[in-house]
Design an enzyme around this catalytic site. Sequence first.
Site, mmCIF file in Angstrom:
data_model
loop_
_atom_site.group_PDB
_atom_site.id
_atom_site.type_symbol
_atom_site.label_atom_id
_atom_site.label_comp_id
_atom_site.label_asym_id
_atom_site.label_seq_id
_atom_site.Cartn_x
_atom_site.Cartn_y
_atom_site.Cartn_z
ATOM 1 N N ASP A 16 -44.002 -3.880 25.841
ATOM 2 C CA ASP A 16 -42.834 -3.064 26.180
ATOM 3 C C ASP A 16 -43.218 -1.588 26.251
ATOM 4 O O ASP A 16 -42.809 -0.866 27.174
ATOM 5 C CB ASP A 16 -41.747 -3.291 25.125
ATOM 6 N N GLU A 42 -43.594 -9.366 28.690
ATOM 7 C CA GLU A 42 -44.075 -8.148 28.021
ATOM 8 C C GLU A 42 -45.321 -8.451 27.192
ATOM 9 O O GLU A 42 -46.266 -7.651 27.157
ATOM 10 C CB GLU A 42 -42.978 -7.560 27.148
#
EC number: 3.1.26.3
Length: 237
Positions: free
Chosen positions: A50, A122
Amino acid sequence: MLDLTELENSLGVKFEQPSLLEQALIHTSWVNENPNHSSGSNERMEFLGDAVLGVIFADRLYHDFPDIQEGDLTRFRSLLVRRESLVRVALGINLGKYLYLGRGEDVSKGRFKPANLAGAFEAVLAAIYIDKGMDVTREVIFRLFKTEMERVQTLSSNIDYKSRLQELIQAQLQLTPRYRITNFSGPEHNRLFIAEVYAEDRVFAEGSGRSKKEAETNAAKVALQQFENSFTDEDNI
């Protein structure tokens, strides 16, 4: 261990450490049913991925749009990294097929759940980053997010410069800007209009465009840039 060759091909990455990619695909539900598995779930990698995704897009937006303000840049980045975008990309590479899920999660269609897909994607980015570094990760992201980035390009061209200029001039000068077409040229089907933005007897800037609206918008954009530059110069004195 699953054969992840097809997934590597979709990503355009051949891992030096395939265990990193495998780790990125392990959901917490699988760990709960396999407590002897030593490496745990993909949650830590999701955290790293992320952050990597955010900084890569922040850097790209900062350099691609030098005239766009922080608020709009933040909005564009949010569009790029939001869950819907991650899920679309994850589905495009059939990521759900490779997830390690617990039996209950698998039965409840966990391979298609947005949270699982976004989180795993992610984590995969983190795996690429650890294995290959930032440059390769950047290349993968830009290729997979091509559609989302094209949408941001379109949005950037539609920013309401006139409203922003009006707010600025009213706040700084207590005036309301107005627009007028001062000239045009070319045949009727391909006119080029010249517009200027002014208030009372003061002309702030002019702009051109293939329509009156485009000319006014470009005049507002030029004026806005001039105002912002003048404020920056004053701050540096």
